[in-house]
Design an enzyme around this catalytic site. Structure first.
Site, PDB file in Angstrom:
ATOM      1  N   HIS A   1      -5.628   4.705  15.006  1.00 59.81           N
ATOM      2  CA  HIS A   1      -6.661   4.216  14.101  1.00 59.81           C
ATOM      3  C   HIS A   1      -6.901   2.752  14.433  1.00 59.81           C
ATOM      4  CE1 HIS A   1      -5.997   7.425  10.722  1.00 59.81           C
ATOM      5  NE2 HIS A   1      -6.194   7.944  11.910  1.00 59.81           N
TER       6      HIS A   1
ATOM      7  N   SER B   1       9.920   5.443  15.879  1.00 55.18           N
ATOM      8  CA  SER B   1       8.639   5.055  16.461  1.00 55.18           C
ATOM      9  C   SER B   1       8.849   4.802  17.952  1.00 55.18           C
ATOM     10  CB  SER B   1       8.113   3.794  15.766  1.00 55.18           C
ATOM     11  OG  SER B   1       7.889   4.036  14.396  1.00 55.18           O
TER      12      SER B   1
ATOM     13  N   CYS C   1       5.884  -7.547   7.708  1.00 56.73           N
ATOM     14  CA  CYS C   1       6.916  -6.950   8.557  1.00 56.73           C
ATOM     15  C   CYS C   1       7.272  -7.925   9.670  1.00 56.73           C
ATOM     16  CB  CYS C   1       6.392  -5.641   9.163  1.00 56.73           C
ATOM     17  SG  CYS C   1       7.619  -4.738  10.144  1.00 56.73           S
TER      18      CYS C   1
ATOM     19  N   CYS D   1       3.356   8.313   1.363  1.00 54.17           N
ATOM     20  CA  CYS D   1       3.819   7.343   2.346  1.00 54.17           C
ATOM     21  C   CYS D   1       4.064   6.024   1.623  1.00 54.17           C
ATOM     22  CB  CYS D   1       2.770   7.183   3.436  1.00 54.17           C
ATOM     23  SG  CYS D   1       3.214   6.014   4.726  1.00 54.17           S
TER      24      CYS D   1
ATOM     25  N   GLU E   1       9.673  -2.380   7.917  1.00 55.87           N
ATOM     26  CA  GLU E   1      10.683  -1.657   8.688  1.00 55.87           C
ATOM     27  C   GLU E   1      11.847  -1.308   7.769  1.00 55.87           C
ATOM     28  OE1 GLU E   1      13.404   0.079  10.686  1.00 55.87           O
ATOM     29  OE2 GLU E   1      11.531  -0.320  11.780  1.00 55.87           O
TER      30      GLU E   1
ATOM     31  N   GLU F   1       0.827  -1.195   0.000  1.00 58.30           N
ATOM     32  CA  GLU F   1       0.000   0.000   0.000  1.00 58.30           C
ATOM     33  C   GLU F   1       0.867   1.253   0.000  1.00 58.30           C
ATOM     34  OE1 GLU F   1      -2.876  -0.314   3.206  1.00 58.30           O
ATOM     35  OE2 GLU F   1      -2.892  -2.481   2.878  1.00 58.30           O
TER      36      GLU F   1
ATOM     37  N   CYS G   1      -1.674   1.759   7.121  1.00 54.81           N
ATOM     38  CA  CYS G   1      -1.277   0.720   6.175  1.00 54.81           C
ATOM     39  C   CYS G   1      -1.541  -0.684   6.690  1.00 54.81           C
ATOM     40  CB  CYS G   1       0.206   0.870   5.834  1.00 54.81           C
ATOM     41  SG  CYS G   1       0.505   2.156   4.626  1.00 54.81           S
TER      42      CYS G   1
ATOM     43  N   HIS H   1       6.208   5.481  20.973  1.00 52.66           N
ATOM     44  CA  HIS H   1       4.934   4.913  21.443  1.00 52.66           C
ATOM     45  C   HIS H   1       4.877   4.593  22.929  1.00 52.66           C
ATOM     46  CE1 HIS H   1       4.303   5.082  17.236  1.00 52.66           C
ATOM     47  NE2 HIS H   1       4.994   3.990  16.959  1.00 52.66           N
TER      48      HIS H   1
ATOM     49  N   CYS I   1      -0.212  -2.616  14.801  1.00 53.79           N
ATOM     50  CA  CYS I   1       0.009  -2.463  13.356  1.00 53.79           C
ATOM     51  C   CYS I   1      -0.545  -3.650  12.583  1.00 53.79           C
ATOM     52  CB  CYS I   1       1.505  -2.302  13.078  1.00 53.79           C
ATOM     53  SG  CYS I   1       1.908  -2.181  11.332  1.00 53.79           S
TER      54      CYS I   1
ATOM     55  N   CYS J   1       4.551  -5.189  15.683  1.00 59.81           N
ATOM     56  CA  CYS J   1       4.046  -4.242  16.675  1.00 59.81           C
ATOM     57  C   CYS J   1       2.558  -4.520  16.915  1.00 59.81           C
ATOM     58  CB  CYS J   1       4.242  -2.812  16.197  1.00 59.81           C
ATOM     59  SG  CYS J   1       5.986  -2.349  16.003  1.00 59.81           S
TER      60      CYS J   1
END
Length: 367
Positions: free
Chosen positions: A303, A227, A128, A121, A174, A108, A346, A229, A135, A132
């Protein structure tokens, strides 16, 4: 949508090759050395869709080239358009190593227009390894690295390519886990013989990958976005397993060895989860961690994704965290949510597309 000829699996791609590599290509085909410069100009200055468009190369040499090579650009096969102007594109990737049992793979790419700016983006991997918690891409597992050509194709074949002002490597994958391809793509974007972009128009994100992050900082002048978080080690491990391999403290110690007081920028991405990492205590811990590092923090609304029970933070708590960090000398912004109606985070579109192609497993039809 852009239209490009389908890829021929028997041919190699010109997209993603450097002038030195193009010189080797034309030499192997018995063509004059200066033809490499012409091909580079057609690719990176003029974005041609086929070798036939390279009109200052003789027809005979175009035929020689076409016998073994093609431009190698692939148009997006699907898109979703948000009411705010954000567009999510689904690109096929053509690496043979990414195809299993005849199943195509997709990534994407999200186009985000904002007044006089337009950011793209891009993705660098199918799936990946970082896994995470928050994600969707991590839920796919790791399926392979994109080549530099597949990374660049997300820009090259984008219908809005001429509107772009910025590139962010914040899509699927990543970047430090596919560093060679990411560095090559950045080189082509910024080189005098390439797209001639300033490296300050490109931001590469990372969770922090030992050795690879240092190499990126040494070999590239592009911006870096980490990142974060959570500033707490044990909590970050739960959210981001990569914390075990390279802790946030190690990452920040490395960043402090570099100069971000001029044009190159260091930033931290921080998704706010309601009642989980958005209280004043977290602000205090972030300030302690980032002391002495020239940087900024971007707070991001969560999201929601399927099957992940994490709450989003509310506006009041995010604003309080922003104001606390700013008051303590850390420039902090709340990133505007874009494309929520199309799930612009994504991983969702490609997951659905790949799932639709997966054949059910049965004793008579093993996968």
């Amino acid at each position: 949508m852009c239209t490009f000829a389908p890829m021929n699996p028997q041919k190699k791609r010109l997209l993603g090759l450097t002038p030195i590599e193009l010189t080797a290509v034309v030499g192997s085909l018995g063509m004059p050395a200066f033809t490499a410069r012409q091909i580079s100009q057609w690719l990176y200055d003029k974005h041609v869709r086929s070798i036939d468009e390279m009109t200052n190369i003789s027809k005979q040499n175009r035929e020689r080239l076409s016998a073994e090579y093609e431009v190698g650009a692939l148009a997006p096969i699907d898109c979703q358009r948000s009411k705010d102007g954000t567009i999510k594109y689904l690109f096929p990737v053509c690496c043979d190593s990414l195809a299993t049992n005849g199943t195509e793979r997709f990534v994407e790419t999200v186009f985000i227009p904002d007044h006089d700016r337009a950011t793209l983006c891009v993705s660098c991997q199918v799936g990946c390894k970082m896994n995470c918690l928050f994600c969707q891409t991590g839920k796919q597992g790791w399926q392979g690295n994109l080549t530099a050509a597949d990374i660049l194709n997300q820009i090259y074949a984008l219908p809005e390519v001429n509107r772009l002002t910025n590139i962010v490597f914040m899509g699927q994958g990543e970047p430090m886990d596919n560093l060679d391809a990411v560095l090559r793509a950045c080189e082509i974007m910024t080189a005098d013989w390439g797209w001639q972009w300033s490296p300050k128009r490109i931001t590469v994100s990372s969770v922090g990958v030992k050795n690879k992050l240092k190499r990126f900082l040494d070999e590239s002048e592009c911006h870096i976005a980490i990142s974060m978080h959570s500033p707490l080690h044990e909590q970050r491990i739960k959210l981001m397993p990569a914390e075990k391999a390279m802790s946030l403290q190690e990452t920040i110690a490395l960043l402090k060895q570099y100069d971000f007081t001029h044009q190159r920028r260091c930033s931290f991405e921080y998704i706010c989860f309601g009642g989980l990492n958005d209280s004043p205590m977290y602000g205090r811990e972030i300030v302690k961690l980032l002391d002495g590092l020239e940087c900024r923090v971007n707070l991001i609304r969560f999201h929601e994704i399927p099957h992940v029970d994490l709450p989003g933070s509310d506006e009041t708590r995010m604003e309080a965290l922003r104001d606390y960090l700013t008051h303590h000398g850390i420039t902090t912004t709340i990133r505007a949510s874009r494309g929520q109606d199309i799930f612009a985070a994504c991983g969702l579109l490609s997951t659905a597309k790949q799932a639709s192609q997966t054949k059910p497993t049965s004793p008579n039809n093993p996968t």
